[in-house]
Design a protein around this motif. Structure first.
Motif, PDB file in Angstrom:
ATOM      1  N   LEU A 126       0.744  -1.176   0.003  1.00 60.57           N
ATOM      2  CA  LEU A 126      -0.065   0.069   0.032  1.00 60.57           C
ATOM      3  C   LEU A 126       0.879   1.390   0.134  1.00 60.57           C
ATOM      4  CD1 LEU A 126      -2.939   1.426   0.115  1.00 60.57           C
ATOM      5  CD2 LEU A 126      -2.760   1.185   2.638  1.00 60.57           C
ATOM      6  N   SER A 127       1.847   1.256   0.832  1.00 57.01           N
ATOM      7  CA  SER A 127       2.824   2.391   1.047  1.00 57.01           C
ATOM      8  C   SER A 127       3.511   2.459  -0.516  1.00 57.01           C
ATOM      9  CB  SER A 127       3.857   2.139   1.954  1.00 57.01           C
ATOM     10  OG  SER A 127       3.775   2.898   2.920  1.00 57.01           O
ATOM     11  N   ASP A 128       3.956   1.662  -1.024  1.00 54.22           N
ATOM     12  CA  ASP A 128       4.451   1.606  -2.431  1.00 54.22           C
ATOM     13  C   ASP A 128       3.843   2.329  -3.225  1.00 54.22           C
ATOM     14  OD1 ASP A 128       6.978   0.782  -1.172  1.00 54.22           O
ATOM     15  OD2 ASP A 128       6.416  -1.309  -1.948  1.00 54.22           O
ATOM     16  N   TYR A 129       2.409   1.703  -3.330  1.00 54.18           N
ATOM     17  CA  TYR A 129       1.450   1.863  -4.279  1.00 54.18           C
ATOM     18  C   TYR A 129       1.129   3.662  -4.162  1.00 54.18           C
ATOM     19  CZ  TYR A 129      -2.650   2.045  -7.366  1.00 54.18           C
ATOM     20  OH  TYR A 129      -3.935   2.653  -8.376  1.00 54.18           O
ATOM     21  N   LEU A 130       0.869   4.193  -2.810  1.00 60.78           N
ATOM     22  CA  LEU A 130       0.634   5.448  -2.837  1.00 60.78           C
ATOM     23  C   LEU A 130       1.761   6.146  -3.147  1.00 60.78           C
ATOM     24  CD1 LEU A 130      -1.139   5.258   0.796  1.00 60.78           C
ATOM     25  CD2 LEU A 130      -2.206   5.780  -1.332  1.00 60.78           C
ATOM     26  N   VAL A 131       3.092   6.136  -2.880  1.00 60.51           N
ATOM     27  CA  VAL A 131       4.132   6.784  -3.541  1.00 60.51           C
ATOM     28  C   VAL A 131       4.154   6.652  -4.978  1.00 60.51           C
ATOM     29  CG1 VAL A 131       6.755   6.817  -3.623  1.00 60.51           C
ATOM     30  CG2 VAL A 131       5.681   6.334  -1.556  1.00 60.51           C
ATOM     31  N   GLU A 132       3.689   5.540  -5.580  1.00 61.53           N
ATOM     32  CA  GLU A 132       3.651   5.455  -7.017  1.00 61.53           C
ATOM     33  C   GLU A 132       2.859   6.469  -7.711  1.00 61.53           C
ATOM     34  OE1 GLU A 132       2.115   2.184 -10.281  1.00 61.53           O
ATOM     35  OE2 GLU A 132       3.398   1.393  -8.531  1.00 61.53           O
ATOM     36  N   VAL A 133       1.500   6.300  -7.167  1.00 64.01           N
ATOM     37  CA  VAL A 133       0.407   7.310  -7.724  1.00 64.01           C
ATOM     38  C   VAL A 133       0.289   8.620  -7.104  1.00 64.01           C
ATOM     39  CG1 VAL A 133      -0.717   5.261  -8.865  1.00 64.01           C
ATOM     40  CG2 VAL A 133      -1.319   6.122  -6.414  1.00 64.01           C
ATOM     41  N   PHE A 134       0.766   8.770  -6.262  1.00 62.31           N
ATOM     42  CA  PHE A 134       0.851  10.103  -5.377  1.00 62.31           C
ATOM     43  C   PHE A 134       1.963  10.353  -4.695  1.00 62.31           C
ATOM     44  CE2 PHE A 134      -3.948   8.980  -5.302  1.00 62.31           C
ATOM     45  CZ  PHE A 134      -4.116  10.025  -6.149  1.00 62.31           C
ATOM     46  N   PRO A 135       3.264  10.627  -5.453  1.00 62.50           N
ATOM     47  CA  PRO A 135       4.420  11.028  -4.909  1.00 62.50           C
ATOM     48  C   PRO A 135       4.509  12.035  -3.867  1.00 62.50           C
ATOM     49  CG  PRO A 135       4.659  11.343  -7.394  1.00 62.50           C
ATOM     50  CD  PRO A 135       3.200  10.960  -6.995  1.00 62.50           C
ATOM     51  N   GLN A 136       3.659  12.808  -3.834  1.00 64.57           N
ATOM     52  CA  GLN A 136       3.673  14.007  -2.597  1.00 64.57           C
ATOM     53  C   GLN A 136       3.223  13.436  -1.438  1.00 64.57           C
ATOM     54  OE1 GLN A 136       1.539  13.711  -5.428  1.00 64.57           O
ATOM     55  NE2 GLN A 136      -0.552  14.076  -4.823  1.00 64.57           N
ATOM     56  N   VAL A 137       2.487  12.042  -1.443  1.00 63.82           N
ATOM     57  CA  VAL A 137       1.955  11.597  -0.078  1.00 63.82           C
ATOM     58  C   VAL A 137       3.392  11.197   0.640  1.00 63.82           C
ATOM     59  CG1 VAL A 137       1.097   9.669   0.961  1.00 63.82           C
ATOM     60  CG2 VAL A 137      -0.059  10.865  -0.686  1.00 63.82           C
ATOM     61  N   GLU A 138       4.581  10.845   0.051  1.00 61.67           N
ATOM     62  CA  GLU A 138       5.655  10.376   0.737  1.00 61.67           C
ATOM     63  C   GLU A 138       6.342  11.138   1.854  1.00 61.67           C
ATOM     64  OE1 GLU A 138       9.479   7.562  -0.246  1.00 61.67           O
ATOM     65  OE2 GLU A 138       8.935   9.017  -1.802  1.00 61.67           O
ATOM     66  N   LYS A 139       6.263  12.528   1.608  1.00 64.97           N
ATOM     67  CA  LYS A 139       7.012  13.634   2.349  1.00 64.97           C
ATOM     68  C   LYS A 139       6.013  13.824   3.537  1.00 64.97           C
ATOM     69  CE  LYS A 139       5.643  17.492  -0.206  1.00 64.97           C
ATOM     70  NZ  LYS A 139       6.114  18.565  -1.130  1.00 64.97           N
ATOM     71  N   ASP A 140       4.523  13.652   3.259  1.00 62.76           N
ATOM     72  CA  ASP A 140       3.668  14.274   4.509  1.00 62.76           C
ATOM     73  C   ASP A 140       3.142  13.015   5.237  1.00 62.76           C
ATOM     74  OD1 ASP A 140       4.267  16.764   3.991  1.00 62.76           O
ATOM     75  OD2 ASP A 140       2.530  16.637   2.404  1.00 62.76           O
ATOM     76  N   PHE A 141       3.001  11.628   4.546  1.00 59.90           N
ATOM     77  CA  PHE A 141       2.086  10.710   5.377  1.00 59.90           C
ATOM     78  C   PHE A 141       2.906   9.480   5.299  1.00 59.90           C
ATOM     79  CE2 PHE A 141      -0.843  13.666   2.899  1.00 59.90           C
ATOM     80  CZ  PHE A 141      -1.495  14.052   4.228  1.00 59.90           C
ATOM     81  N   PRO A 155      -6.818  22.658   6.365  1.00 61.81           N
ATOM     82  CA  PRO A 155      -6.546  21.916   5.338  1.00 61.81           C
ATOM     83  C   PRO A 155      -5.444  20.649   5.636  1.00 61.81           C
ATOM     84  CG  PRO A 155      -6.367  24.002   4.951  1.00 61.81           C
ATOM     85  CD  PRO A 155      -6.591  23.770   6.340  1.00 61.81           C
ATOM     86  N   SER A 156      -4.335  20.587   6.246  1.00 66.36           N
ATOM     87  CA  SER A 156      -3.444  19.444   6.657  1.00 66.36           C
ATOM     88  C   SER A 156      -4.279  18.496   7.285  1.00 66.36           C
ATOM     89  CB  SER A 156      -2.636  20.136   7.582  1.00 66.36           C
ATOM     90  OG  SER A 156      -1.629  20.959   6.870  1.00 66.36           O
ATOM     91  N   MET A 157      -5.319  18.870   8.273  1.00 69.39           N
ATOM     92  CA  MET A 157      -5.970  17.653   8.971  1.00 69.39           C
ATOM     93  C   MET A 157      -7.137  16.975   8.030  1.00 69.39           C
ATOM     94  SD  MET A 157      -6.654  19.159  12.866  1.00 69.39           S
ATOM     95  CE  MET A 157      -6.991  20.631  12.410  1.00 69.39           C
ATOM     96  N   PHE A 158      -7.488  17.929   7.078  1.00 69.84           N
ATOM     97  CA  PHE A 158      -8.503  17.266   5.976  1.00 69.84           C
ATOM     98  C   PHE A 158      -7.628  16.482   5.249  1.00 69.84           C
ATOM     99  CE2 PHE A 158      -9.814  16.954   1.830  1.00 69.84           C
ATOM    100  CZ  PHE A 158     -10.996  16.627   1.719  1.00 69.84           C
ATOM    101  N   GLY A 159      -6.312  16.705   4.784  1.00 65.61           N
ATOM    102  CA  GLY A 159      -5.572  15.902   3.873  1.00 65.61           C
ATOM    103  C   GLY A 159      -5.204  14.526   4.673  1.00 65.61           C
ATOM    104  N   LEU A 160      -4.954  14.640   5.930  1.00 73.00           N
ATOM    105  CA  LEU A 160      -4.801  13.326   6.770  1.00 73.00           C
ATOM    106  C   LEU A 160      -6.083  12.359   6.824  1.00 73.00           C
ATOM    107  CD1 LEU A 160      -2.965  11.666   8.533  1.00 73.00           C
ATOM    108  CD2 LEU A 160      -3.788  13.226  10.634  1.00 73.00           C
ATOM    109  N   ALA A 161      -7.108  12.986   7.035  1.00 68.83           N
ATOM    110  CA  ALA A 161      -8.336  12.158   6.966  1.00 68.83           C
ATOM    111  C   ALA A 161      -8.445  11.577   5.489  1.00 68.83           C
ATOM    112  CB  ALA A 161      -9.538  13.036   7.315  1.00 68.83           C
ATOM    113  N   ASP A 162      -8.434  12.516   4.591  1.00 69.42           N
ATOM    114  CA  ASP A 162      -8.870  11.944   2.949  1.00 69.42           C
ATOM    115  C   ASP A 162      -7.815  10.902   2.804  1.00 69.42           C
ATOM    116  OD1 ASP A 162     -10.202  12.402   0.626  1.00 69.42           O
ATOM    117  OD2 ASP A 162      -8.500  13.423  -0.312  1.00 69.42           O
ATOM    118  N   VAL A 163      -6.650  11.057   3.079  1.00 67.54           N
ATOM    119  CA  VAL A 163      -5.486   9.867   2.865  1.00 67.54           C
ATOM    120  C   VAL A 163      -5.680   8.601   3.496  1.00 67.54           C
ATOM    121  CG1 VAL A 163      -3.552  10.595   4.108  1.00 67.54           C
ATOM    122  CG2 VAL A 163      -3.386   9.789   1.762  1.00 67.54           C
ATOM    123  N   SER A 164      -6.071   8.843   4.632  1.00 63.15           N
ATOM    124  CA  SER A 164      -6.588   7.585   5.598  1.00 63.15           C
ATOM    125  C   SER A 164      -7.474   6.603   5.019  1.00 63.15           C
ATOM    126  CB  SER A 164      -6.912   8.020   7.029  1.00 63.15           C
ATOM    127  OG  SER A 164      -5.765   8.762   7.547  1.00 63.15           O
TER     128      SER A 164
END
Length: 147
Positions: free
Chosen positions: A10-25, A55-64
């Motif tokens: 799951l981690s690898d896939y998230l980084v593949e399709v949303f590379p911006q996720v890796e630095k934050d989540f 917006p940062s908390m929304f992002g956390l909820a959304d990606v979760s």
């Protein structure tokens, strides 16, 4: 329902399709009933007064919730957020990471609903709660074949 993707996949896939996720989540834990994710809080997430921004908390909820759907549906799922309700209960500590505990209330063929409680790391008192709704592409559609 059992996991289709484990934590590492799951981690690898998230980084593949949303590379911006890796630095934050980061995925702290994952099982078939829940996911715990972390927002690595940095200056870019803070608003005046040293609190984590909405917006940062929304992002956390959304990606979760998105990650939990992917873990159960697999790489084929191109879910999109269609609704969100958030309650902000107390000021998050901008000096600590935010932790989200997410579970899905419904995972159907075309709709998913997730519940997320967010905490400042080290505190047992939730700072926010979100209910997120996602539309899932119909099986066999071009959107479902994403990945």
């Amino acid at each position: 329902m059992s996991l289709v993707l484990n934590r590492e996949q799951l981690s690898d896939y998230l980084v593949e399709v949303f590379p911006q996720v890796e630095k934050d989540f980061v995925i702290d834990s994952l099982d078939e009933n829940s996911i715990t994710m972390r927002l690595k809080v940095g200056d870019r997430h803070l608003r005046p007064g040293g609190t984590v921004s909405g917006p940062s908390m929304f992002g956390l909820a959304d990606v979760s919730v998105y990650a939990m759907i992917l873990a159960l549906k697999g790489r084929q799922s191109l879910a999109v957020t269609t609704g969100c309700s958030m309650d902000f209960m107390r000021k998050p500590d901008g000096a600590n990471d935010m932790i989200a505990r997410c579970s899905l209330l419904k995972l159907g063929k075309t709709l998913a609903v997730g519940d997320v409680l967010m905490f400042s790391e080290g505190s047992v008192k939730p700072v926010a709660r979100a209910t997120m709704t996602y539309s899932l592409p119909p099986a066999g559609s071009a959107a479902a074949a994403f990945g």
